[in-house]
Write an enzyme that holds these catalytic residues in place. Structure first.
Site, PDB file in Angstrom:
ATOM      1  N   GLU A   1     -18.806  -5.982  10.726  1.00  0.00           N
ATOM      2  CA  GLU A   1     -19.712  -5.236  11.596  1.00  0.00           C
ATOM      3  C   GLU A   1     -20.734  -6.132  12.280  1.00  0.00           C
ATOM      4  O   GLU A   1     -21.082  -5.901  13.451  1.00  0.00           O
ATOM      5  CB  GLU A   1     -20.426  -4.151  10.792  1.00  0.00           C
ATOM      6  CG  GLU A   1     -19.525  -3.022  10.316  1.00  0.00           C
ATOM      7  CD  GLU A   1     -18.800  -3.340   9.021  1.00  0.00           C
ATOM      8  OE1 GLU A   1     -18.001  -2.495   8.568  1.00  0.00           O
ATOM      9  OE2 GLU A   1     -19.024  -4.429   8.453  1.00  0.00           O
TER      10      GLU A   1
ATOM     11  N   LYS B   1       0.851  -1.187   0.000  1.00  0.00           N
ATOM     12  CA  LYS B   1       0.000   0.000   0.000  1.00  0.00           C
ATOM     13  C   LYS B   1       0.890   1.241   0.000  1.00  0.00           C
ATOM     14  O   LYS B   1       1.828   1.339   0.794  1.00  0.00           O
ATOM     15  CB  LYS B   1      -0.914  -0.012   1.223  1.00  0.00           C
ATOM     16  CG  LYS B   1      -2.020   1.046   1.184  1.00  0.00           C
ATOM     17  CD  LYS B   1      -3.048   0.816   2.273  1.00  0.00           C
ATOM     18  CE  LYS B   1      -4.162   1.837   2.186  1.00  0.00           C
ATOM     19  NZ  LYS B   1      -5.242   1.587   3.154  1.00  0.00           N
TER      20      LYS B   1
ATOM     21  N   ARG C   1     -24.668  -2.222   8.403  1.00  0.00           N
ATOM     22  CA  ARG C   1     -24.336  -3.592   8.009  1.00  0.00           C
ATOM     23  C   ARG C   1     -24.559  -4.581   9.154  1.00  0.00           C
ATOM     24  O   ARG C   1     -24.607  -5.791   8.926  1.00  0.00           O
ATOM     25  CB  ARG C   1     -22.889  -3.641   7.514  1.00  0.00           C
ATOM     26  CG  ARG C   1     -22.673  -2.855   6.232  1.00  0.00           C
ATOM     27  CD  ARG C   1     -21.227  -2.395   6.059  1.00  0.00           C
ATOM     28  NE  ARG C   1     -20.269  -3.465   5.856  1.00  0.00           N
ATOM     29  CZ  ARG C   1     -19.852  -3.888   4.667  1.00  0.00           C
ATOM     30  NH1 ARG C   1     -20.319  -3.353   3.562  1.00  0.00           N
ATOM     31  NH2 ARG C   1     -18.961  -4.844   4.569  1.00  0.00           N
TER      32      ARG C   1
END
Length: 641
Positions: A381, A290, A409
């Protein structure tokens, strides 16, 4: 008006407007395209801001995908869409990319209404395999030959929905490719067993050597006929199952390939070309960094997930004076994070949970101070909510810190695992209301409505940072129901905050100022706009009353009765949907009393609100100070221009 900064694209990139232009190049030119694309994104974000590290990490993959596949006929679905800047630039939006995440400009995420190359809208995570499978099955029903590629990464594989989709896709055996972008990061470092699982694959020298030999063997058998290739493929599967954790994906019905270097564009191109000819569900595991190509972002990946202020594109140092300032008020999320540590110091039963957002939700102070009492559960979640519920059954005071849009969610778990069982979980709902540049997938507009509908649920919102601290204190001691505390993205008021906590009486608001004829009932920090509006109105001799209600459930009916007895009209205001929210709660109560006092509900209208700054969006939907002034004047019978 000054022209916005637009970086000059490189020698090859300047002639690439759509993927068909990219395909005109020779394979050996693709690395130069990658270099120019990476430089273009760094140039652009260093001035205009935006998500950063994730897109830099998939430059080579993006180029290889669009070079190999025939987009937009072939479908590429990006998971966690902040990876897709390179994709947008290569698909007709380079000239407009300076408007990315700006009001009325390009979205920061793939968006179907923006381009035919954006096959699926993705602001949240773990959706690409499900969506890709849907497209693959639709293709099969239509008897077409389109290819489908789901790119999942930046932590999205930790979401349970991804594995539900893998399980289903493996059983259906439809032709599709899943590219697992393994960079060990979401916004913060990935957590959990899957992280270790993938690490074992990427560091196994025995497997990597065997994998390379088998892959070479398959290449040699290309000209030897289908029968020999099938034998080699069976050998590959058998050896893979015996010596590598890649067997997990094989067990789910996927042919596993990898891990491969995600920054070698030529190798990626060759792998993708080969995999086009392999039928059925396939998973290509690529390893990336990343922030690749920008040293500060590679070193501090969490910090460089996104940037909102200009920075030096060589050193990474901020150019914005405001970013260097130490006098800015703290963010609401940091007020929460610091208060939680203080409460946890006094109450050893307090525990904290976040789904992959320790930075965004400011749980790092708690995780550093009490590492055994603070948990990052990954992008999960549903699990986060039920995990909190399980802790609550054993007497722990669970603080679940989630963004409003992500709590959606886990809504089924909020109902069945918390509300139905009346467990006193505290939901700390960050990014409530219009969030700004992240746009419609991240606006936290519905939590008041969807939580107010539930029994055994307190729904509250502080007007400022002092009230936030005190509400958290009150919630930490309350054990008769779940308690939701919502607060917005961004900075607090900068008020002087006392150190000690004070209790907030359940369901009780406060009178900010009495006035005449019109009463404004505000819920949450949006009440600070009312202060500004009231100051301007007073200059014209108009003095509405202002009441900080604090609670959407239970309502302060005594305070509303006071308003009904002393005012002719009521205006409610909230940073959330008008449908079923705080204003609706007030209107319902007034209707039940049979009182002829009209209630004007100010909030976000029943439509999708796009991206922009928070203030731009508040003004657009009429809940900024000017909108409040206009509504008060209308209620007073004053002509509004």
């Amino acid at each position: 008006m000054e022209e916005p900064y637009k970086p000059e694209p490189g020698k090859l990139l300047k002639d690439i407007y759509v993927p068909s232009d990219l395909k005109k190049l020779k394979p050996e030119q693709l690395q130069q395209v990658c270099d120019e694309l990476r430089e273009f994104i760094i140039d652009m974000v260093s001035v205009h801001g935006g998500h950063f590290g994730a897109s830099l990490g998939v430059i080579e993959l993006t180029v290889a995908l669009h070079y190999t596949y025939n987009t937009p006929d072939d479908k590429i679905i990006w998971d966690v869409g902040h990876q897709a800047y390179g994709h947008k630039i290569l698909t007709g939006r380079r000239e407009e990319f300076h408007t990315n995440r700006k009001y009325q400009g390009l979205s920061g995420f793939p968006k179907r209404s923006e381009s035919e190359y954006d096959t699926f809208g993705v602001g949240h995570s773990s959706t690409s395999i499900s969506a890709g499978l849907g497209m693959a099955i639709a293709r099969d029903l239509d008897k077409s030959d389109k290819k489908v590629v789901s790119v999942i990464g930046d932590g999205a594989m930790t979401g349970g929905m991804a594995f539900e989709a893998l399980n289903n896709a493996g059983a259906l055996e439809s032709d599709m490719l899943v590219v697992l972008n393994d960079n060990n990061m979401s916004i913060d470092p990935n957590v959990g067993a899957l992280k270790e699982y993938l690490a074992e694959i990427t560091t196994s020298k025995t497997f990597n050597k065997m994998r390379d030999e088998i892959y070479d063997l398959l290449g040699h058998f290309k000209s030897a006929g289908d029968k020999m290739r099938k034998v080699a493929s069976k050998l590959e599967r058998a050896m893979t199952a015996a010596i590598t954790p890649g067997a997990l994906f094989q067990a789910l019905g996927f042919k596993y390939y990898g891990p491969v270097d995600g920054h070698n564009v030529d190798a990626l191109r060759r792998h993708l070309e080969d995999l086009r000819t392999v039928s059925g569900p396939k998973l290509l595991h690529i390893v990336t960094v990343k922030g690749k190509g920008f040293a500060p972002a590679e070193r501090e990946q969490t910090k460089w997930h996104a940037q909102s202020s200009p920075f030096d594109k060589i050193t990474g140092q901020p150019l914005s004076a405001s970013q260097r300032s130490t006098s800015q008020p703290p963010k609401y999320q940091d007020v929460f994070g610091d208060a939680l540590v203080e409460l946890a110091e006094e109450n050893e039963d307090i525990v904290a949970i976040t789904p992959a957002m320790p930075s965004g939700s400011s749980l790092w102070p708690m995780m550093n101070r009490f590492p055994n009492r603070a948990f990052d559960v990954g992008i999960a979640e549903q699990h986060a909510v039920t995990f909190a519920a399980g802790l609550a059954t054993q007497g722990k005071k669970a603080f679940a810190a989630l963004y409003s849009t992500f709590l959606q969610r886990g809504y089924d778990q909020v109902i069945h695992d918390v509300a139905v069982q009346n467990l006193p979980v505290v939901f700390c709902i960050d990014r409530a209301g219009l969030v700004g540049a992240d746009g419609p997938t991240h606006h936290g507009l519905y939590d008041i409505s969807y939580l107010r509908a539930l029994p055994n649920m307190v729904v509250s919102s502080p007007m400022n940072e002092q009230e936030l601290r005190d509400m958290l204190y009150a919630a930490s001691k309350y054990n008769n129901a779940a308690w939701a505390v919502r607060y917005p993205r961004g900075r607090s008021t900068g008020m002087d905050v006392r150190k000690e906590f004070r209790d907030v009486e359940l369901g009780k608001g406060r009178i900010i100022a009495d006035g005449e004829k019109v009463a404004i009932l505000s819920f949450g920090p949006i009440g600070n706009y009312v202060l500004d509006a009231r100051t301007e109105l007073q200059k014209e001799g108009i003095t509405p009353g202002h009441f900080d209600m604090r609670f959407a459930k239970p309502l302060d009916t005594e305070l509303i009765d006071h308003v009904l007895s002393n005012y002719d009209k009521i205006i409610t205001i909230e940073d959330g949907t008008k449908l079923g929210g705080f204003g609706s709660a007030v209107a319902e109560y007034v209707a039940e009393q049979g009182v002829a006092v009209p209630v004007k509900i100010m909030g976000v209208p029943d439509r999708i609100v796009e991206h922009g700054t928070q203030r731009q969006l508040h003004d657009e939907v009429g809940i900024g100070p000017d909108g409040i002034i206009d509504e008060v004047k209308k209620a007073m019978g004053v002509l509004v221009e």
